[in-house]
Structures are given as C-alpha cells and as structure tokens.
Design a protein around this motif. Structure first.
Motif, PDB file in Angstrom:
ATOM      1  N   GLU A  31       0.831  -1.198   0.000  1.00 55.07           N
ATOM      2  CA  GLU A  31       0.000   0.000   0.000  1.00 55.07           C
ATOM      3  C   GLU A  31       0.872   1.258   0.000  1.00 55.07           C
ATOM      4  OE1 GLU A  31      -2.285  -3.387   1.658  1.00 55.07           O
ATOM      5  OE2 GLU A  31      -0.283  -2.571   1.979  1.00 55.07           O
ATOM      6  N   LEU A  32       1.923   1.257   0.800  1.00 54.63           N
ATOM      7  CA  LEU A  32       2.821   2.416   0.834  1.00 54.63           C
ATOM      8  C   LEU A  32       3.504   2.605  -0.504  1.00 54.63           C
ATOM      9  CD1 LEU A  32       4.413   4.665   2.323  1.00 54.63           C
ATOM     10  CD2 LEU A  32       6.114   2.906   2.880  1.00 54.63           C
ATOM     11  N   ALA A  50      11.600  -6.358  -2.696  1.00 58.82           N
ATOM     12  CA  ALA A  50      11.505  -6.113  -4.143  1.00 58.82           C
ATOM     13  C   ALA A  50      10.586  -7.132  -4.802  1.00 58.82           C
ATOM     14  CB  ALA A  50      12.890  -6.156  -4.766  1.00 58.82           C
ATOM     15  N   ALA A  51      10.711  -8.396  -4.390  1.00 62.69           N
ATOM     16  CA  ALA A  51       9.873  -9.438  -4.981  1.00 62.69           C
ATOM     17  C   ALA A  51       8.396  -9.178  -4.706  1.00 62.69           C
ATOM     18  CB  ALA A  51      10.283 -10.804  -4.422  1.00 62.69           C
ATOM     19  N   MET A  52       8.058  -8.774  -3.501  1.00 62.77           N
ATOM     20  CA  MET A  52       6.665  -8.508  -3.171  1.00 62.77           C
ATOM     21  C   MET A  52       6.125  -7.340  -3.975  1.00 62.77           C
ATOM     22  SD  MET A  52       4.923  -7.618   0.538  1.00 62.77           S
ATOM     23  CE  MET A  52       4.821  -9.320   1.067  1.00 62.77           C
ATOM     24  N   LEU A  53       6.934  -6.310  -4.155  1.00 61.05           N
ATOM     25  CA  LEU A  53       6.474  -5.144  -4.909  1.00 61.05           C
ATOM     26  C   LEU A  53       6.278  -5.490  -6.378  1.00 61.05           C
ATOM     27  CD1 LEU A  53       8.616  -2.325  -3.261  1.00 61.05           C
ATOM     28  CD2 LEU A  53       6.280  -3.048  -2.737  1.00 61.05           C
ATOM     29  N   ARG A  54       7.151  -6.304  -6.930  1.00 63.25           N
ATOM     30  CA  ARG A  54       6.976  -6.718  -8.327  1.00 63.25           C
ATOM     31  C   ARG A  54       5.712  -7.544  -8.492  1.00 63.25           C
ATOM     32  NH1 ARG A  54      12.697  -7.425  -8.214  1.00 63.25           N
ATOM     33  NH2 ARG A  54      13.693  -5.743  -9.390  1.00 63.25           N
ATOM     34  N   ASP A 159       9.013   2.230  10.994  1.00 61.02           N
ATOM     35  CA  ASP A 159       7.857   1.541  11.575  1.00 61.02           C
ATOM     36  C   ASP A 159       6.645   1.729  10.671  1.00 61.02           C
ATOM     37  OD1 ASP A 159       5.617   0.774  13.239  1.00 61.02           O
ATOM     38  OD2 ASP A 159       6.973   0.945  14.950  1.00 61.02           O
ATOM     39  N   PRO A 160       5.937   0.641  10.332  1.00 56.88           N
ATOM     40  CA  PRO A 160       4.746   0.766   9.479  1.00 56.88           C
ATOM     41  C   PRO A 160       3.709   1.748  10.008  1.00 56.88           C
ATOM     42  CG  PRO A 160       5.383  -1.541   9.648  1.00 56.88           C
ATOM     43  CD  PRO A 160       6.248  -0.785  10.624  1.00 56.88           C
ATOM     44  N   GLU A 161       3.691   1.997  11.309  1.00 60.18           N
ATOM     45  CA  GLU A 161       2.668   2.896  11.839  1.00 60.18           C
ATOM     46  C   GLU A 161       2.883   4.338  11.396  1.00 60.18           C
ATOM     47  OE1 GLU A 161       3.480   4.425  16.234  1.00 60.18           O
ATOM     48  OE2 GLU A 161       3.595   2.250  16.139  1.00 60.18           O
ATOM     49  N   ASP A 162       4.046   4.637  10.802  1.00 64.92           N
ATOM     50  CA  ASP A 162       4.309   5.988  10.309  1.00 64.92           C
ATOM     51  C   ASP A 162       4.016   6.160   8.822  1.00 64.92           C
ATOM     52  OD1 ASP A 162       5.163   6.967  12.787  1.00 64.92           O
ATOM     53  OD2 ASP A 162       7.187   6.203  12.487  1.00 64.92           O
ATOM     54  N   TYR A 163       3.587   5.092   8.141  1.00 71.22           N
ATOM     55  CA  TYR A 163       3.365   5.180   6.703  1.00 71.22           C
ATOM     56  C   TYR A 163       2.261   6.184   6.364  1.00 71.22           C
ATOM     57  CZ  TYR A 163       6.120   0.823   6.215  1.00 71.22           C
ATOM     58  OH  TYR A 163       7.113  -0.128   6.245  1.00 71.22           O
ATOM     59  N   ASP A 164       1.159   6.116   7.067  1.00 71.66           N
ATOM     60  CA  ASP A 164       0.050   7.034   6.770  1.00 71.66           C
ATOM     61  C   ASP A 164       0.457   8.486   7.038  1.00 71.66           C
ATOM     62  OD1 ASP A 164      -1.573   4.966   5.991  1.00 71.66           O
ATOM     63  OD2 ASP A 164      -2.649   4.832   7.902  1.00 71.66           O
ATOM     64  N   ALA A 165       1.255   8.694   8.097  1.00 70.73           N
ATOM     65  CA  ALA A 165       1.712  10.050   8.408  1.00 70.73           C
ATOM     66  C   ALA A 165       2.572  10.602   7.281  1.00 70.73           C
ATOM     67  CB  ALA A 165       2.482  10.054   9.722  1.00 70.73           C
TER      68      ALA A 165
END
Length: 538
Positions: A31-32, A50-54, A159-165
């Motif tokens: 999502e990020l 990288a594999a997951m994003l591809r 930390d994933p909790e900062d992605y939305d910020a």
C-alpha cells in the motif's frame, strides 16, 4: 570530535523523488509503495521486499543494479556501498558533495523505509546462539543512522505505523516533506537503532554469562502517554520493554477509563504477588493499595478468596487494585463490584463477569492470557542520582523442606501452611514487613516502617480494627502465623506478635541475637522456623 565544515542551509521542504525500501516486517508495504509510485517516486528495493512489490505490479530497481554488486554472503552484504550511503548522506546544496555524486554515479535517496531483522522476536522465541547472531541486522541500522543524520534532506521511516503520516505529509507539502516532520522521524529512527542495540547487548551479556557488563542499556516502546505521574504536577508516560512476561504492559483492557501512573504501578504489584499462588493449588486473590498488599487470601472459590482478602482491611481495600490467579467469573465480579475498585486484573474473564462490571464505567478490567512466572529470572532497575541500580528480580522461594525449626515447639501441619502463605505475602510487602495470617488469609499487615516493632504493632492494630468492624469476639490475629521479611534483631518485635496472639513465626534468622529471640519464643511457647532467606523490598 569532528568539526563541522560550513554547509549551505537546507530547505524546509525536501522533494521526495527516490525511495529505498528494505523491510523485514512487510505490513502495509504494498500500500505504501503503491501510493509512492502514484506520486511519481522511483522505487529501489532489496530481496523479499523487491519481490513482493513486483508481484504487486510495481516497477522496482534492485539495489544490486544500483551498486553493481550482487547480494552476497547469505545476504550479509547488499547495501553497504557508497552508492547507497552516498545517496543517503549527500548534502544536496554542497558543491563538493554534488561533484562526488556526479563523479561516482551516485543518485540521491530522499526516503529510506527500513525495519530491522526481528532480533528481539528471535531471541524471545528461544533461538540458539548462532541463530540469534545471524538475526543481528548490520546494513539496516547503518542505513537508518545515515538517513537520520542527514535528515535535512532525507526522510526515514522505521515503523509501518508511520506510513500514513508520511503520505499525509506528502499531500500537505505538495510531494515534499517539511523539516519538522523529518526531524521527528530522525529522532524515532535513532531511538529504534538504540533500542535494537540495547536488545542485542543485553541478550549477549546473558548469553555469555556476563553478569556485570561494562555498559548496560535499556529501551522501551511508548505504550501510553499518561495524564500525570504520581502527582498532578509530574508528567509521565508508560513504556513497554517488549518482553513476553504477562502483566499490565501486555494486558487487554476490556473496560474502564485510562490507567494512571499509580494504577499501573499498583496493578503490577498485585499481579506479581498473586502469581506466587499456583492456580493448581486453588484460587487466590490479592488486594493492593499504594503498592502494598492490604489483603491476600486463598479460598475454595475466587469469590471466597476475595471475601477473605477483603476482610483483612476493608478500609484500605476501598479504591484498591484486585488481582486474581484464575479467570474472573460473574460471582466474583459481583462481589468485587460491591465497593469502589480502581482496577481488576485476571488471566481471563467470562461474559458474566464483564456484564457484572458494565455499570461500573470507571472500573478498569484487565485480562491476560496467563500469569507471570514467579520463578523466572529477570532484571529489576531503579534510578538513583547519577545512575541506576540493576539487580536480579527476587525470584527466591523456600519450600517446607528448606525450613529449620529452631524452637522446642514444632509447627502443626496447619500452622506450616499458614507460615508458608504468610512468608509468600511478606516477600511482596515493603520493608520492614510483618504479616499475620490465619486459615490461608492475611489478617494484619504492617508495611514500610523504619522499625520492625512498629510494623508488628500496626499489623496487630489492623487485625483488631477489623475484629471490631466485623463484630468478632476476638482479634483474628489470635492463633495466627506471623512472617517477618528479615530477621528480628531483638526479641521485642517477636513479643509484639506474641502479645497479638501469634502462635508460630517464620523469619530468615541470621541475627547476632538469634539465641535471644529463640529463647523468647520458647518462653512464650510458640513455634519458630528459619528460612535462611530474606526478602527486603524497599
């Protein structure tokens, strides 16, 4: 000390054009990255990330294509390269830095998204030494520190909790991040690497048997910003240390207002004490006020244990903390709901118990999956001016076979049960501690006095006060067992207990005047046993 060369001032807004992503925890990763790509940000990544994003259909450049070197040595070497660290550390406005970037084909990295190998979780899972070492991240902390140092230009997320910020910041700043945001993220990043290093060094000290390492570090993650500390004029916050030990930090709050500083401290004291009583041996209840137990009991049911604990000191129990060693059910919850109680903590609660508390909106109900292990090793910390004290947690315990009877009178089986019960409670009472117990329930507790004699007197007075309140014909201290957390230096404290009605005493022994104390016990006709272990709690 490195003297800083005069550098051009950095802009407030730093455009985000290129991001390097390398994460172990892939929560929210796609999502990020999708949101970044949608804003025109070029993505560089490593290995599994990288594999997951591809797989998600995103265009990604491998770090190996940036550095010109493949990942090697089981992935130990992949980002330790000037084209990575130069991209993170370059001062964009500085002519010398720009020249170096051009000469060595270094592109700037404006965003670093890295979380570290799960070292803490690996160790908590009981991994062997070699596996733990292999899960010590090297490249990740190095990149994080580089990006955080150069926060004038680079944004770092750990930390994933900062992605939305971050995404909100990009929207607010037209595709850039502002100085204050980057500084906040840099502080978070430095704290993360510090906590990681603290976890590694603490684990290694234990793994190699280094009881007193030259340097100690501790770290925690903010669990709650508190309204205030012990008093309203003190600010405070609550941090979790990441351990799996059941307690306040890992409990689920099912209802009630926010926990306070004192709630947390007192609830911890209550739960640690009730954990001393194995549920296999029957239900137990602890009521705590100001970090000291004011009532402790075992019973055939949790409701009976609560009633017996409550009858030790009904006055102090008002506004107290209740801890149980078994799942809370409706009958016990209804008993507890009869007076104002701040917090109830138990290893579970059924629907009936939750319903019984529903009308008590301010009562905090906490549940855990289990009890803490009272015998488990661990460290306890206490701050002093200019430093801190570190000691092993008091996991000491004596069994009946460890006791030495030192008087002519021998304790009966029932007396021995009460002696062991009182001794267990005394371990958790502030020194000087005196505990009167009868029928596996406390009937008087004296805590935190400068004199052991005063503690014995206070405990006896509390017992008499409850006798008066309940209309009993005599003080419940009559026929009681008495525990002292440390030795009696003189016979006077012992005699206070005898005058209150005690018929047997448990204490560590070890005083220069043990013979005088034993002689006094013999003269009074009471039984006394020595444990050889004391339990000071300051």
């Amino acid at each position: 000390m490195v003297t800083a060369r005069a550098l051009p001032p950095a802009p407030d807004a730093a455009p985000l054009r290129r991001a390097l992503i390398s994460v172990s925890d892939k929560t929210g990763l796609v999502e990020l990255a999708t949101a970044l790509a949608g804003r025109g940000v070029a993505l560089v990544s490593t290995g599994g990330s990288a594999a997951m994003l591809r797989e998600a259909g995103l265009e990604v450049t491998d770090v190996a294509d940036v550095t010109g070197f493949p990942e090697m040595m089981d992935g130990r070497v992949k980002t330790l390269h000037p084209r990575v660290h130069g991209g993170l550390l370059a001062v964009r406005e500085d002519a010398e830095h720009r020249s170096a970037m051009e000469a060595h084909a270094i592109e700037g990295i404006d965003l670093l998204v890295v979380n570290l190998y799960p070292f803490e979780a690996t160790v908590a899972g009981g991994a062997d030494y070699a596996t733990a070492v292999e899960n010590i991240d090297i490249g990740g902390p190095a990149m994080i520190r580089a990006a955080a140092k150069n926060h004038d230009y680079v944004t770092v997320l750990t930390d994933p909790e900062d992605y939305d910020a971050l995404l909100a910041e990009l929207d607010a700043a037209d595709g850039a991040t502002r100085r204050d945001f980057r500084r906040r993220q840099a502080q978070i990043a430095f704290a993360r690497t510090a906590a990681y290093d603290a976890a590694v060094s603490t684990w290694m000290a234990g793994a190699i048997g280094q009881a007193t390492p030259r340097r100690r570090a501790m770290a925690g993650t903010l669990a709650q910003t508190l309204r205030y500390g012990e008093n309203p004029h003190q600010s405070a916050s609550f941090y979790a240390d990441g351990s799996a030990r059941p307690g306040v930090a890992t409990a689920r709050q099912l209802q009630g207002k926010e926990l306070s500083y004192n709630n947390i401290n007192d609830t911890d004291a209550a739960f640690e004490l009730v954990a001393e009583f194995d549920p296999v041996d029957g239900p137990a209840c602890v009521i705590v006020k100001h970090a000291n137990p004011c009532g402790v009991a075992r019973g055939a049911t949790l409701a009976e244990a609560y009633r017996k604990a409550f009858d030790c000191d009904r006055t102090s129990a008002y506004g107290g903390i209740v801890a149980l060693n078994g799942p809370l059910e409706a009958a016990t919850a209804e008993e507890i709901a009869g007076i104002f109680t701040e917090v109830v903590i138990a290893p579970g609660a059924d629907e009936g118990a939750v319903a019984a508390f529903a009308a008590k909106k301010n009562l905090r109900l906490l549940t855990t999956d289990s009890l803490p292990d009272a015998r488990a090793p661990g460290l306890a910390w206490r701050q002093v001016a200019g430093g801190f004290l570190v000691q092993e947690r008091d996991a000491g315990r004596v069994e009946p076979a460890d006791l030495r009877v030192v008087t002519q009178a021998q304790p009966t089986e029932a007396q021995m049960a009460d002696l062991m019960f009182a001794w267990t409670v005394a371990k958790h009472v502030k020194s000087n501690a005196i505990v009167y117990a009868r029928d596996l329930a406390t009937v008087g507790i004296g805590a935190g006095q400068m004199s052991r004699v005063d503690s014995a007197m206070i405990a006896a007075r509390k017992a008499q006060r409850m006798a008066d309140a309940l209309g009993l014909p005599a003080s419940p201290a009559q026929g009681s067992a008495v525990a002292s957390d440390a030795f009696f230096p003189f016979p006077d404290g012992l005699m206070e207990a005898v005058e209150a009605g005690a018929t047997c005493v448990i204490q560590p022994g070890g005083s220069m005047r043990d013979d005088e104390v034993i002689a006094a016990a013999d003269a009074a006709g009471i039984a006394m046993v020595f444990t050889g272990m004391r339990h000071f709690r300051h």
